[in-house]
Scaffold this motif. Structure first.
Motif, PDB file in Angstrom:
ATOM      1  N   HIS A  40       0.896  -1.164   0.000  1.00 55.55           N
ATOM      2  CA  HIS A  40       0.000   0.000   0.000  1.00 55.55           C
ATOM      3  C   HIS A  40       0.931   1.209   0.000  1.00 55.55           C
ATOM      4  O   HIS A  40       1.880   1.246   0.797  1.00 55.55           O
TER       5      HIS A  40
ATOM      6  N   GLY B  52       2.690  -9.192  -1.444  1.00 51.36           N
ATOM      7  CA  GLY B  52       1.433  -9.931  -1.222  1.00 51.36           C
ATOM      8  C   GLY B  52       0.318  -8.981  -0.815  1.00 51.36           C
ATOM      9  O   GLY B  52       0.034  -8.867   0.355  1.00 51.36           O
TER      10      GLY B  52
ATOM     11  N   ASN C 228      -0.202  -4.327  -7.286  1.00 53.66           N
ATOM     12  CA  ASN C 228      -1.279  -4.194  -8.292  1.00 53.66           C
ATOM     13  C   ASN C 228      -0.803  -3.415  -9.511  1.00 53.66           C
ATOM     14  O   ASN C 228       0.116  -2.610  -9.419  1.00 53.66           O
TER      15      ASN C 228
ATOM     16  N   GLY D 203      -2.858  -8.333  -7.430  1.00 57.65           N
ATOM     17  CA  GLY D 203      -4.311  -8.237  -7.274  1.00 57.65           C
ATOM     18  C   GLY D 203      -4.805  -6.943  -7.880  1.00 57.65           C
ATOM     19  O   GLY D 203      -4.017  -6.147  -8.413  1.00 57.65           O
ATOM     20  N   ALA D 204      -6.116  -6.720  -7.778  1.00 59.50           N
ATOM     21  CA  ALA D 204      -6.705  -5.528  -8.401  1.00 59.50           C
ATOM     22  C   ALA D 204      -6.420  -4.259  -7.605  1.00 59.50           C
ATOM     23  O   ALA D 204      -6.651  -3.161  -8.094  1.00 59.50           O
TER      24      ALA D 204
ATOM     25  N   ASP E 273      -6.248  -2.306  -3.530  1.00 60.55           N
ATOM     26  CA  ASP E 273      -7.170  -1.880  -2.493  1.00 60.55           C
ATOM     27  C   ASP E 273      -7.871  -0.591  -2.930  1.00 60.55           C
ATOM     28  O   ASP E 273      -7.225   0.410  -3.236  1.00 60.55           O
ATOM     29  N   LYS E 274      -9.214  -0.646  -2.949  1.00 61.29           N
ATOM     30  CA  LYS E 274      -9.999   0.483  -3.486  1.00 61.29           C
ATOM     31  C   LYS E 274      -9.756   1.774  -2.712  1.00 61.29           C
ATOM     32  O   LYS E 274      -9.672   2.844  -3.301  1.00 61.29           O
TER      33      LYS E 274
ATOM     34  N   ARG F 218      -8.693   5.164 -10.976  1.00 63.76           N
ATOM     35  CA  ARG F 218      -9.901   4.344 -11.136  1.00 63.76           C
ATOM     36  C   ARG F 218      -9.504   2.900 -11.421  1.00 63.76           C
ATOM     37  O   ARG F 218      -8.638   2.651 -12.255  1.00 63.76           O
TER      38      ARG F 218
ATOM     39  N   LYS G  80     -10.139   0.527 -13.299  1.00 62.93           N
ATOM     40  CA  LYS G  80     -10.877   0.270 -14.540  1.00 62.93           C
ATOM     41  C   LYS G  80     -10.572  -1.125 -15.067  1.00 62.93           C
ATOM     42  O   LYS G  80      -9.423  -1.580 -14.981  1.00 62.93           O
TER      43      LYS G  80
ATOM     44  N   LEU H 189     -10.515  -7.087 -14.584  1.00 60.79           N
ATOM     45  CA  LEU H 189     -10.260  -8.458 -15.066  1.00 60.79           C
ATOM     46  C   LEU H 189      -9.246  -8.463 -16.213  1.00 60.79           C
ATOM     47  O   LEU H 189      -8.257  -9.200 -16.175  1.00 60.79           O
TER      48      LEU H 189
ATOM     49  N   GLN I 255     -11.063 -12.041  -4.498  1.00 61.46           N
ATOM     50  CA  GLN I 255     -12.214 -12.214  -3.608  1.00 61.46           C
ATOM     51  C   GLN I 255     -13.503 -12.407  -4.410  1.00 61.46           C
ATOM     52  O   GLN I 255     -14.281 -13.308  -4.123  1.00 61.46           O
ATOM     53  N   GLY I 256     -13.738 -11.571  -5.405  1.00 60.52           N
ATOM     54  CA  GLY I 256     -14.962 -11.667  -6.216  1.00 60.52           C
ATOM     55  C   GLY I 256     -14.950 -12.917  -7.087  1.00 60.52           C
ATOM     56  O   GLY I 256     -13.878 -13.429  -7.434  1.00 60.52           O
TER      57      GLY I 256
ATOM     58  N   LYS J 230     -15.539 -13.520 -10.300  1.00 59.07           N
ATOM     59  CA  LYS J 230     -14.874 -13.489 -11.609  1.00 59.07           C
ATOM     60  C   LYS J 230     -13.360 -13.451 -11.455  1.00 59.07           C
ATOM     61  O   LYS J 230     -12.629 -14.061 -12.233  1.00 59.07           O
ATOM     62  N   MET J 231     -12.903 -12.722 -10.439  1.00 60.61           N
ATOM     63  CA  MET J 231     -11.447 -12.660 -10.222  1.00 60.61           C
ATOM     64  C   MET J 231     -10.921 -14.019  -9.749  1.00 60.61           C
ATOM     65  O   MET J 231      -9.831 -14.445 -10.121  1.00 60.61           O
TER      66      MET J 231
ATOM     67  N   LEU K 110      -4.496 -16.460  -3.976  1.00 61.91           N
ATOM     68  CA  LEU K 110      -4.545 -16.135  -2.548  1.00 61.91           C
ATOM     69  C   LEU K 110      -5.971 -15.688  -2.257  1.00 61.91           C
ATOM     70  O   LEU K 110      -6.370 -14.581  -2.630  1.00 61.91           O
TER      71      LEU K 110
ATOM     72  N   ASN L 194      -8.924 -14.272  -0.322  1.00 57.92           N
ATOM     73  CA  ASN L 194      -9.076 -13.348   0.784  1.00 57.92           C
ATOM     74  C   ASN L 194     -10.269 -13.795   1.638  1.00 57.92           C
ATOM     75  O   ASN L 194     -11.392 -13.377   1.394  1.00 57.92           O
TER      76      ASN L 194
HETATM   77  N1  F42 Z   1      -4.636  -5.095  -1.976  1.00 61.43           N
HETATM   78  C1  F42 Z   1      -3.679  -4.173  -1.878  1.00 61.43           C
HETATM   79  O1  F42 Z   1      -3.829  -3.040  -2.406  1.00 61.43           O
HETATM   80  N2  F42 Z   1      -2.525  -4.428  -1.193  1.00 61.43           N
HETATM   81  C2  F42 Z   1      -2.285  -5.628  -0.612  1.00 61.43           C
HETATM   82  O2  F42 Z   1      -1.214  -5.823  -0.039  1.00 61.43           O
HETATM   83  C3  F42 Z   1      -3.287  -6.656  -0.739  1.00 61.43           C
HETATM   84  C4  F42 Z   1      -3.111  -7.953  -0.238  1.00 61.43           C
HETATM   85  C5  F42 Z   1      -4.030  -8.957  -0.558  1.00 61.43           C
HETATM   86  C6  F42 Z   1      -3.778 -10.280  -0.239  1.00 61.43           C
HETATM   87  C7  F42 Z   1      -4.655 -11.291  -0.602  1.00 61.43           C
HETATM   88  C8  F42 Z   1      -5.834 -10.950  -1.291  1.00 61.43           C
HETATM   89  O3  F42 Z   1      -6.675 -11.936  -1.660  1.00 61.43           O
HETATM   90  C9  F42 Z   1      -6.104  -9.650  -1.616  1.00 61.43           C
HETATM   91  C10 F42 Z   1      -5.218  -8.617  -1.258  1.00 61.43           C
HETATM   92  N3  F42 Z   1      -5.455  -7.279  -1.611  1.00 61.43           N
HETATM   93  C11 F42 Z   1      -4.478  -6.336  -1.435  1.00 61.43           C
HETATM   94  C12 F42 Z   1      -6.771  -6.879  -2.192  1.00 61.43           C
HETATM   95  C13 F42 Z   1      -6.801  -6.992  -3.699  1.00 61.43           C
HETATM   96  O4  F42 Z   1      -5.900  -6.083  -4.276  1.00 61.43           O
HETATM   97  C14 F42 Z   1      -8.244  -6.689  -4.181  1.00 61.43           C
HETATM   98  O5  F42 Z   1      -8.619  -5.415  -3.757  1.00 61.43           O
HETATM   99  C15 F42 Z   1      -9.248  -7.699  -3.637  1.00 61.43           C
HETATM  100  O6  F42 Z   1      -8.853  -8.996  -3.988  1.00 61.43           O
HETATM  101  C16 F42 Z   1     -10.684  -7.423  -4.130  1.00 61.43           C
HETATM  102  O7  F42 Z   1     -10.761  -7.479  -5.493  1.00 61.43           O
HETATM  103  P1  F42 Z   1     -11.508  -8.689  -6.237  1.00 61.43           P
HETATM  104  O8  F42 Z   1     -10.561  -9.769  -6.351  1.00 61.43           O
HETATM  105  O9  F42 Z   1     -12.812  -8.989  -5.577  1.00 61.43           O
HETATM  106  O10 F42 Z   1     -11.800  -7.997  -7.650  1.00 61.43           O
HETATM  107  C17 F42 Z   1     -12.593  -6.829  -7.724  1.00 61.43           C
HETATM  108  C18 F42 Z   1     -11.925  -5.850  -8.679  1.00 61.43           C
HETATM  109  C19 F42 Z   1     -14.002  -7.139  -8.276  1.00 61.43           C
HETATM  110  O11 F42 Z   1     -14.896  -6.336  -8.151  1.00 61.43           O
HETATM  111  N4  F42 Z   1     -14.145  -8.258  -8.915  1.00 61.43           N
HETATM  112  C20 F42 Z   1     -15.404  -8.703  -9.525  1.00 61.43           C
HETATM  113  C21 F42 Z   1     -15.490 -10.221  -9.428  1.00 61.43           C
HETATM  114  O12 F42 Z   1     -16.579 -10.767  -9.585  1.00 61.43           O
HETATM  115  O13 F42 Z   1     -14.429 -10.862  -9.223  1.00 61.43           O
HETATM  116  C22 F42 Z   1     -15.394  -8.421 -11.041  1.00 61.43           C
HETATM  117  C23 F42 Z   1     -15.514  -6.984 -11.386  1.00 61.43           C
HETATM  118  C24 F42 Z   1     -15.802  -6.847 -12.876  1.00 61.43           C
HETATM  119  O14 F42 Z   1     -16.473  -7.653 -13.480  1.00 61.43           O
HETATM  120  N5  F42 Z   1     -15.279  -5.803 -13.517  1.00 61.43           N
HETATM  121  C25 F42 Z   1     -15.541  -5.573 -14.898  1.00 61.43           C
HETATM  122  C26 F42 Z   1     -14.313  -5.947 -15.706  1.00 61.43           C
HETATM  123  O15 F42 Z   1     -14.469  -6.112 -16.924  1.00 61.43           O
HETATM  124  O16 F42 Z   1     -13.198  -6.029 -15.170  1.00 61.43           O
HETATM  125  C27 F42 Z   1     -15.867  -4.109 -15.177  1.00 61.43           C
HETATM  126  C28 F42 Z   1     -15.653  -3.132 -14.058  1.00 61.43           C
HETATM  127  C29 F42 Z   1     -15.381  -1.706 -14.573  1.00 61.43           C
HETATM  128  O17 F42 Z   1     -16.276  -0.868 -14.431  1.00 61.43           O
HETATM  129  O18 F42 Z   1     -14.274  -1.428 -15.035  1.00 61.43           O
END
Ligand code: F42
Length: 333
Positions: A37, A62, A65, A94-95, A97-98, A107, A109, A112, A160-161, A163-164, A176, A178
């Motif tokens: 971060h 770990g 992004n 990963g994507a 931290d928002k 953003r 953006k 995926l 976490q999500g 699709k990801m 990994l 979450n």
């Molecule tokens: N984040 C950090 O910034 N620093 C860290 O050190 C960190 C450690 C960490 C360790 C393990 C872990 O699992 C996550 C960790 N994170 C850390 C958090 C990580 O960076 C993400 O914030 C976290 O995993 C949450 O994101 P996510 O995997 O759930 O994905 C998000 C973006 C999401 O919304 N996913 C949706 C999904 O279903 O999986 C999909 C979203 C989607 O469909 N988007 C569309 C697309 O085409 O991509 C369009 C969206 C648009 O409007 O652009």
């Protein structure tokens, strides 16, 4: 066999993180992850010091992004570390931290496509190729490192999500997850499996499956709870609705916690975080309770359990407790 990993947040002074890393290696952890971060100390500075003071533990960001760091810069950073510690470097991606992205108006953006392309770029650039790439997000017209790679670097995707998680199963060397509760991990495994099947990969054999938990162990339950509460608060505040629903937590209470964090009202944070939230989003308690919870997760078929922040009210003592009282339950050697 499930390996154990540990996560450190470089909010602590570098020498402290290094001390804990040495302790983690000596006590038998296989993986060390350092969070990324921008408002904490720099992850690669922390990892370079760790590399100089350890011999065998595998380590990496770990997770980093591709919004803050272009994938070629991540490739350069992990390849440089791998030159110092050949074969020990892993790359978590990963994507992002928002909350921290919002602070600098970046953003998130197309997360995926961004992650999919970033994985490809990091993989190819670290393998020494001269890369040309015309993607939806990134465009590269010739990127080659001017130094040779010691060995391939596995890429783990923090997800976490749904699709990801699926994408992680498809393109990652590891994932990994979450999560801390068996319900969330079971659910995540369904999506990871879909992704790995799409790529013709076998779960576990071809894909490392890590669970990244918020963890707090102490001899007194209350002390463990107090240490984990701020971390659980951040998790609840940033949690997708679907996951909150799964645990019977209202969006309203998640928002309340988020508001209290933003305004630094820590008394309110502590009063809004319920024991049910702690139960859902962390492994927390006495060594006996932690053993029981770890056991449930390992039975789901994961390859790595990451003991994450805060680890306990006193990190040094808690690492020692894990080594002396928890590891023997899961290791026969
Ligand atoms: N984040 C950090 O910034 N620093 C860290 O050190 C960190 C450690 C960490 C360790 C393990 C872990 O699992 C996550 C960790 N994170 C850390 C958090 C990580 O960076 C993400 O914030 C976290 O995993 C949450 O994101 P996510 O995997 O759930 O994905 C998000 C973006 C999401 O919304 N996913 C949706 C999904 O279903 O999986 C999909 C979203 C989607 O469909 N988007 C569309 C697309 O085409 O991509 C369009 C969206 C648009 O409007 O652009």
């Amino acid at each position: 066999m499930t390996e154990f990993g540990i996560e450190f947040v470089p909010r602590d002074l570098y020498w402290k993180t290094t001390y804990y890393a040495i302790q983690a290696e000596k006590t038998g952890f296989t993986y060390l992850w350092i969070t990324d971060h921008f408002n904490n100390r720099n992850v690669y500075v922390a990892l370079s010091i760790v590399s100089a003071y350890t011999d065998k533990i595998k380590f990496g960001p770990g997770v980093t992004n591709p919004y803050f760091f272009h994938p070629v810069v991540t490739a350069q950073a992990v390849a440089s570390l791998n030159e110092i510690a050949p074969g020990r470097v892993i790359c978590g991606l990963g994507a992002g931290d928002k909350t921290t992205l919002k602070m600098v108006n970046i953003r998130q953006k197309n997360p995926l496509s961004t992650i999919r392309e970033a994985v490809q770029i990091i993989r190819e650039v670290t393998s020494g190729k001269n890369m040309e790439f015309d993607g939806e997000v990134f465009n590269i017209s010739g990127a080659k490192l001017n130094f040779r790679m010691a060995s391939p670097i596995p890429i783990f995707i923090g997800a976490q999500g749904p699709k990801m998680l699926m994408l992680a199963g498809e393109v990652g060397d590891g994932v990994l997850i979450n999560a801390a509760s068996p319900k969330d991990v079971e659910n995540a495994l369904l999506f990871i499996r879909k992704g790995s099947e799409k790529a013709g990969k076998r779960m576990k054999e071809d894909l490392d499956i890590g669970v990244y938990t918020s963890f707090s162990v102490a001899q007194e339950k209350e002390k463990a709870m107090k240490a984990v509460t701020p971390v659980v608060a951040y998790i609840v505040a940033g949690c997708p609705e679907i996951v909150l629903e799964r645990h019977g937590i209202s969006v309203e209470s998640s928002n309340k916690i988020g508001e209290a964090i933003v305004h630094g009202k820590w008394k309110d944070v502590f009063s809004h975080v319920t024991p049910e939230m702690v139960e859902a989003f962390s492994i927390c308690g006495t060594p006996a309770v932690c053993i029981e919870k770890i056991d449930k997760l390992l039975k789901l078929g994961i390859t790595q359990l990451v003991v994450g922040s805060p680890i306990g009210p006193n990190v040094r003592k808690s690492i020692n407790t894990i080594a002396v009282e928890i590891f023997p339950h899961f290791r026969t050697d």
